[in-house]
Design a protein around this motif. Structure first.
Motif, mmCIF file in Angstrom:
data_model
loop_
_atom_site.group_PDB
_atom_site.id
_atom_site.type_symbol
_atom_site.label_atom_id
_atom_site.label_comp_id
_atom_site.label_asym_id
_atom_site.label_seq_id
_atom_site.Cartn_x
_atom_site.Cartn_y
_atom_site.Cartn_z
ATOM 1 N N ALA A 189 43.152 19.501 44.123
ATOM 2 C CA ALA A 189 44.772 18.910 44.541
ATOM 3 C C ALA A 189 46.363 19.908 44.588
ATOM 4 C CB ALA A 189 44.855 17.706 44.411
ATOM 5 N N GLN A 190 46.539 20.500 43.014
ATOM 6 C CA GLN A 190 47.290 21.174 42.558
ATOM 7 C C GLN A 190 46.755 22.651 42.950
ATOM 8 O OE1 GLN A 190 47.263 20.610 38.829
ATOM 9 N NE2 GLN A 190 48.360 18.674 38.224
ATOM 10 N N ALA A 191 45.714 23.387 43.260
ATOM 11 C CA ALA A 191 45.558 24.429 43.752
ATOM 12 C C ALA A 191 45.931 25.099 45.069
ATOM 13 C CB ALA A 191 44.539 24.790 42.838
ATOM 14 N N ILE A 192 45.081 24.141 46.218
ATOM 15 C CA ILE A 192 45.653 23.855 47.195
ATOM 16 C C ILE A 192 46.892 25.374 47.238
ATOM 17 C CG2 ILE A 192 46.190 21.387 47.609
ATOM 18 C CD1 ILE A 192 43.338 24.580 49.863
ATOM 19 N N GLU A 193 47.840 24.264 46.435
ATOM 20 C CA GLU A 193 49.000 24.417 46.549
ATOM 21 C C GLU A 193 49.446 25.881 46.693
ATOM 22 O OE1 GLU A 193 51.955 21.375 45.147
ATOM 23 O OE2 GLU A 193 51.028 20.267 45.512
ATOM 24 N N GLN A 194 48.700 27.025 45.700
ATOM 25 C CA GLN A 194 48.354 28.087 45.788
ATOM 26 C C GLN A 194 47.969 28.889 45.624
ATOM 27 O OE1 GLN A 194 50.619 28.326 42.237
ATOM 28 N NE2 GLN A 194 51.389 26.599 42.281
ATOM 29 N N GLY A 195 47.511 27.915 46.976
ATOM 30 C CA GLY A 195 46.478 28.546 48.216
ATOM 31 C C GLY A 195 45.414 29.210 47.746
ATOM 32 N N LEU A 233 33.480 21.908 38.137
ATOM 33 C CA LEU A 233 33.797 22.619 39.176
ATOM 34 C C LEU A 233 32.270 23.897 39.762
ATOM 35 C CD1 LEU A 233 37.532 23.985 38.120
ATOM 36 C CD2 LEU A 233 37.035 22.285 40.032
ATOM 37 N N ARG A 234 32.493 24.711 40.776
ATOM 38 C CA ARG A 234 31.389 24.709 41.522
ATOM 39 C C ARG A 234 32.079 26.075 42.046
ATOM 40 N NH1 ARG A 234 28.678 23.912 46.742
ATOM 41 N NH2 ARG A 234 30.600 25.733 47.705
ATOM 42 N N PHE A 235 32.116 27.279 41.348
ATOM 43 C CA PHE A 235 32.615 28.752 41.959
ATOM 44 C C PHE A 235 31.851 29.569 43.105
ATOM 45 C CE2 PHE A 235 34.824 27.471 37.977
ATOM 46 C CZ PHE A 235 35.736 27.312 38.604
ATOM 47 N N ASN A 236 31.700 29.663 44.145
ATOM 48 C CA ASN A 236 31.297 30.885 45.138
ATOM 49 C C ASN A 236 31.483 31.974 43.839
ATOM 50 O OD1 ASN A 236 31.168 32.946 46.494
ATOM 51 N ND2 ASN A 236 31.186 31.317 48.247
ATOM 52 N N ILE A 237 31.158 32.414 43.697
ATOM 53 C CA ILE A 237 30.967 33.623 42.987
ATOM 54 C C ILE A 237 31.369 34.655 44.265
ATOM 55 C CG2 ILE A 237 29.298 35.379 41.377
ATOM 56 C CD1 ILE A 237 27.296 33.492 40.787
ATOM 57 N N ALA A 238 31.235 35.362 45.016
ATOM 58 C CA ALA A 238 31.043 36.243 45.451
ATOM 59 C C ALA A 238 32.661 36.157 45.968
ATOM 60 C CB ALA A 238 30.351 36.700 46.893
ATOM 61 N N GLN A 239 32.906 34.623 46.423
ATOM 62 C CA GLN A 239 34.463 34.383 46.407
ATOM 63 C C GLN A 239 35.556 33.637 45.282
ATOM 64 O OE1 GLN A 239 35.572 34.440 50.311
ATOM 65 N NE2 GLN A 239 33.383 33.753 51.264
ATOM 66 N N SER A 240 34.853 34.483 44.322
ATOM 67 C CA SER A 240 35.882 34.229 43.155
ATOM 68 C C SER A 240 36.412 34.697 42.396
ATOM 69 C CB SER A 240 35.086 33.312 42.113
ATOM 70 O OG SER A 240 34.850 31.895 43.244
ATOM 71 N N THR A 241 36.198 36.742 43.410
ATOM 72 C CA THR A 241 36.686 37.331 41.996
ATOM 73 C C THR A 241 38.337 38.191 42.163
ATOM 74 O OG1 THR A 241 36.124 39.282 43.957
ATOM 75 C CG2 THR A 241 34.605 38.510 43.062
ATOM 76 N N ALA A 242 39.217 37.296 42.873
ATOM 77 C CA ALA A 242 40.376 37.508 43.762
ATOM 78 C C ALA A 242 41.014 37.488 41.620
ATOM 79 C CB ALA A 242 41.270 36.841 43.792
ATOM 80 N N PRO A 243 41.702 37.907 40.667
ATOM 81 C CA PRO A 243 42.330 37.867 39.783
ATOM 82 C C PRO A 243 42.989 36.434 40.483
ATOM 83 C CG PRO A 243 42.569 40.413 40.438
ATOM 84 C CD PRO A 243 41.644 39.462 41.222
ATOM 85 N N ARG A 244 43.806 36.663 40.717
ATOM 86 C CA ARG A 244 44.831 35.059 41.130
ATOM 87 C C ARG A 244 44.175 33.468 40.944
ATOM 88 N NH1 ARG A 244 46.777 32.337 45.721
ATOM 89 N NH2 ARG A 244 45.906 34.146 47.258
ATOM 90 N N LEU A 245 42.434 33.960 41.335
ATOM 91 C CA LEU A 245 42.206 32.554 40.858
ATOM 92 C C LEU A 245 41.613 32.004 39.775
ATOM 93 C CD1 LEU A 245 40.564 30.684 41.519
ATOM 94 C CD2 LEU A 245 38.533 32.006 40.432
#
Lengths: 472, 472
Positions: free
Chosen positions: A424-430, A449-461
């Motif tokens: 819920a908090q992360a969604i506010e950060q996009g 948490l489940r991470f989609n590997i290919a979708q999680s490469t951005a450093p911002r995550l």
């Protein structure tokens, strides 16, 4: 008011109408909340086309002067805020942790906003998918004489694709004929058809806990009851499954035979065998949903191969590896069941998408699919370890050492907020995160948490997650 | 037996394997009914790929030496006849009159045999459909940067198409926003979603008698009960409808507002108004299925236009006019309902076919659709009178003078066999006829046939029908 709004003929019709209406609203000849003439009346009174009339209202709506109300037509704005469109909209927004459920997550995941990080979603990013191949296939189909572009086609779906699926299943030792394969609009529809065929309202169905959240949604749609079968590091807890089978007489068990979503576990041979015996003893059927098949480099046993479709239905699809926009899946099973499912599909969606099936067929046939999925596995092999290290540096821990598949299923560090709070908090950060609870019919797995590997490469995550974990 | 079948390396692997297996069968080393090694074992033992192994079995199966049994693998043939594939197959075949039901007719209609005359089916022949336009659209989509080829897209479906549907509905005085339109995989799926959302098992639903037969199939799939509302030459019998509303408290009424299938009738304004009042009084909702819209040159009232989505859901599609192979339909309704339907669609089929939606969008946008449907109406205007005259010459009579639409609904001459008997006989001559009973939940209308005008132009249809009518 007078409906004839055209005063002179210098400016384009639409602009004149817009201007006249705006003037009428400004002069309070049309009052806030007042109903405007229907499209047809406006068009007829002004001798303009209905298109022009709609465009005029559209422009006024864009200016905030007019509001379209789906129930009743167009109104002068002002008495109330313009309608907010509370449709499954995909704009990231705030959410209370208790609202972080599968539907919330699916909606967020379908956001079209490029800036959002879709760590929660279940599919690969565009850049990983064979867009050029799809374009090539579309051109080929457009050019080919005899391509099937117009009719419903065979009730079971495009035959050449069924023939290829048969070969692909043979590689897993699953023996079928093209006549025992039904093409569906994605694997989700295959599951839905099976539920329709085999379930009555109130029936109990075994699902993994954690497991694919959409099973819960589809079971709700069928008014069936989900029974949570605990998944342990060693796989499905068969003792617990047996207790549920005894106490609740389930009709079905929905599961992934390979790279289970979200844990990444695959069935071990002994386990598969025992599971089939339980199905036999307690009279339930098993639907094995094999959509992650091509992310596995060395195949593990499939239930349908062991059981030969006595109690098992086998399904798969190409949304994960080719395109979700095409909707191509299939289900294989005993002849009689497939016949029933085909009748149900005929009754409820009539036909198959022949164009999409032809695209998939071309990619399979020209060999590019095989190369493509090998490339995907290689990319995942390179992408997974660094992501895992970055998440481990934040204190998260992998739950099982599967080292394959498109997801990482990770436990939060001690002292961290629950995963739903983080989401819920992360969604506010996009950043869209997938909290463990959405995979859990019992709403357990709060610390995962489940991470989609290919979708999680951005450093911002990693930045956002790190900040939220430090915040407490 | 020894699984290593490769004796030397001169001939291709597959041929060697085929030859060795054939020899083993001929020498009775493999006995009729004996199970053959699995694909994987055969491949491993012979160091060939599973593909080669499958191909080998396939060739033996083609020679009648091996039989694939979907439940268990490959077997030596001979102990029993090779499996007959009793799947919804589309080969014309005999049928007892009592077996001539909607499913029978749908299967026959989906036959891919070009020699069959498809007078019974509900769609236009290939030559009437815009195949070149579809090819052009596919090429355009293949070439266009930014076309949506990979992802699930918005939960409501491809926005530009929803915007165009909004304009098309505005022409009928139906006011919607793109956010109150959900794209579906054909109109059939729209009906199915509505049933899922609004019906509980056991609920009663009003349908026209005669009416579109697939409504009955979809209601059966939902375990709902169809209540037959008699259709008279003046339209739906509202007095009978009211009696049913009083006695059975229906939840829904499924109907065509324009060019009703099969009668071709359209709602008159007064009738539409009274019908809406009945819906209000007795608390049922109305689903108006407007798939024949573009065959009507001058629009009649639509319920959604009168009612503004208080009690009405409006749906349509492009399978009749563009292509059934694309599966593009939509449903428009109150925001809240559309939101629920979108969630259900997400749960049960997840996404939309973005490629198909883009094809339809292109044809609408470049104006070719408008010209195309005008052309279709013109073609029907020219084709209908001669067909009607030929059928009248056989003693059949039109029931209503609608002079529009794609069907002729005609009464058989006195003394003729029942329509189901004729249909069962005609299929043996390669002619699929649509007997009135399949449109009738009460199995009435035994003396009627529905002719698909565009599919009934072959002289052989008249010959066969004439012969059957004379035969008695």
């Amino acid at each position: 008011m007078d409906l004839d709004l055209k005063s002179n003929a210098v400016t384009p019709l639409q602009e004149q109408v817009v201007a006249a209406l705006r003037a009428a609203i400004a002069a309070k000849r049309l009052l806030p909340g007042e109903k405007l003439p229907s499209i047809r009346r406006l068009a007829a009174a002004n001798r303009i086309s209905p298109f022009t009339a709609v465009e005029a209202y559209d422009r006024l709506a864009a200016q905030g002067l007019v509001v379209a109300r789906p129930k009743s037509g167009f109104f002068v704005a002002g008495r109330e805020a313009p309608l907010t469109l509370a449709v499954p909209d995909a704009v990231p927004g705030r959410a209370a942790p208790e609202a972080v459920d599968p539907v919330w997550m699916m909606r967020q995941s379908l956001s079209l906003d490029d800036r959002v990080i879709h760590s929660a979603c279940g599919w690969l990013p565009d850049s990983w998918l064979p867009e050029d191949g799809i374009r090539r296939a579309l051109r080929g189909i457009a050019a080919m004489k005899g391509s099937q572009l117009l009719q419903y086609g065979h009730p079971l779906g495009y035959l050449p694709l069924r023939q290829q699926i048969r070969l692909r299943l043979a590689e897993l030792d699953i023996a079928v004929t093209p006549e025992t394969i039904l093409l569906t609009d994605g694997a989700s529809q295959a599951i839905d058809l099976v539920c329709r065929h085999l379930l009555q309202p109130g029936d109990a169905v075994l699902v993994d806990d954690p497991g694919y959240f959409n099973y819960h949604a589809v079971l709700r749609a069928h008014r069936a009851k989900a029974l949570a079968v605990p998944v342990t590091r060693d796989g499905v807890d068969l003792a617990a499954l047996e207790r549920l089978a005894v106490s609740a007489q389930p009709k079905l068990y929905l599961t992934n035979p390979a790279l289970q979503n979200p844990t990444g576990l695959s069935l071990a041979p002994g386990q598969a065998h025992r599971l089939l015996n339980l199905a036999q003893r307690y009279g339930f059927r098993i639907v094995e949903d094999d959509v992650f098949r091509d992310f596995q480099s060395v195949p593990t046993p499939r239930l349908a191969a062991l059981d030969g479709f006595q109690r098992v239905l086998h399904l798969g699809g190409f949304s994960k590896t080719i395109s979700a926009a095409l909707r191509v899946g299939f289900i294989a099973g005993p002849e009689e069941t497939i016949r029933h499912l085909a009748d149900l599909k005929l009754a409820t969606t009539f036909g198959n998408n022949q164009v999409a099936a032809q695209v998939v067929h071309r990619l399979l046939e020209d060999g590019s699919y095989r190369k493509h999925v090998a490339g995907l596995r290689e990319k995942l092999r390179r992408t997974t370890p660094p992501l895992r290290r970055r998440l481990e540096a934040l204190g998260l821990k992998v739950w099982t050492e599967t080292e394959q598949g498109i997801f990482l299923w990770m436990e939060l560090p001690a002292g961290a907020p629950d995963a739903t709070v983080l989401a819920a908090q992360a969604i506010e950060q996009g950043v869209v995160l997938a909290p463990g609870t959405v995979f859990s019919p019992s709403r357990q797995w709060k610390r995962f948490l489940r991470f989609n590997i290919a979708q999680s490469t951005a450093p911002r995550l990693i930045e956002v997650l790190g900040k939220l974990l430090r915040r407490k």
